[in-house]
Scaffold this active site. Structure first.
Site: not given
Length: 250
Positions: A90-92
């Site tokens: 998720h995300s990074m």
């Protein structure tokens, strides 16, 4: 729990047919995926990555490069390639998972699937410089994204503890630049929120340009941390499509 500092197993499963490796968001830790492990076990052996500079690894130096993190993590996952592996970030974490997938395929191991959540495609750049901002601005950024408990952000002592890892992670993401290379052969499923300020619909769709395999885009109501409100649906998706190669081909 593994003796490897990078690997966390909250519900070890020795006979699961497949593994799911989970990569935390900026400032996040392996425990973010404890509920995922609880829900998917024992059908899937869930592994969460613990980056240095947080929780029990707080005394270690942070790594502020996506490429360097991917190099290290890919090496730590090599002994686990005896079973098919899917990657979820998720995300990074999505960027690191993508780069780990590239390294796995280069080394001869094709992941079952890459789940990229809450992150624009690797070739979509913005001139973000939050890693250079003041501590106060960084805290406001975390609050605006709603990814950190508000009680935590109101505790000065805890903030001082987590900000170094948050800033390092933001630097890793904001200075990342895609290096040309072969497309992935594994399928990619992208999960995104319809009101995520960090990812537009076009930036999410652009992930399709990074695989020779199947591409799927799942859009959920919500902002950057839509995943917190749609965990049940996300877990169902993972269970249905990361369990076997047969399911992936469906």
């Amino acid at each position: 729990m593994s003796g490897d500092a990078w690997i966390r197993r909250f519900h070890p499963v020795s006979d699961a047919p497949t593994r799911l490796v989970c990569f935390p968001h900026a400032g996040g830790s392996a425990t973010f995926y404890f509920p995922v492990s609880r829900v998917l076990s024992p059908e899937i052996d869930v592994i969460a990555i613990q980056y240095p500079g947080r929780q029990d690894r707080r005394a270690e130096s942070c790594v502020d490069s996506v490429g360097e993190l991917a190099d290290i993590i890919a090496a730590h996952l090599e002994p686990l390639a005896d079973k098919p592996i899917s990657l979820f970030g998720h995300s990074m974490g999505a960027m690191i998972a993508f780069e780990v997938a590239r390294r796995m395929e280069k080394g001869g191991t094709q992941p079952l699937k890459l789940f990229a959540s809450g992150r624009r495609a690797p070739t979509c750049y913005r001139d973000d410089r939050m890693h250079l901002a003041s501590d106060d601005a960084l805290v406001e950024e975390l609050k605006s994204l709603s990814g950190t408990d508000s009680a935590v952000l109101g505790d000065d002592e805890i903030i001082r503890m987590i900000l170094p890892s948050v800033r390092s992670d933001y630097k890793a993401v904001e200075t990342y630049r895609y290096q040309e290379g072969p497309l992935l052969n594994c399928p990619i499923t992208v999960l995104t929120g319809d009101n995520d300020p960090m990812v537009t619909a076009q930036e999410a769709q652009a992930w399709a340009n990074h695989t020779n395999g199947r591409f799927d885009l799942k859009v959920y109501p919500g902002g950057h941390f839509f995943i917190n409100d749609h965990a049940t649906a996300a877990m169902r998706l993972i269970r249905e499509t990361a369990g076997t190669r047969t399911a992936l081909a469906a």
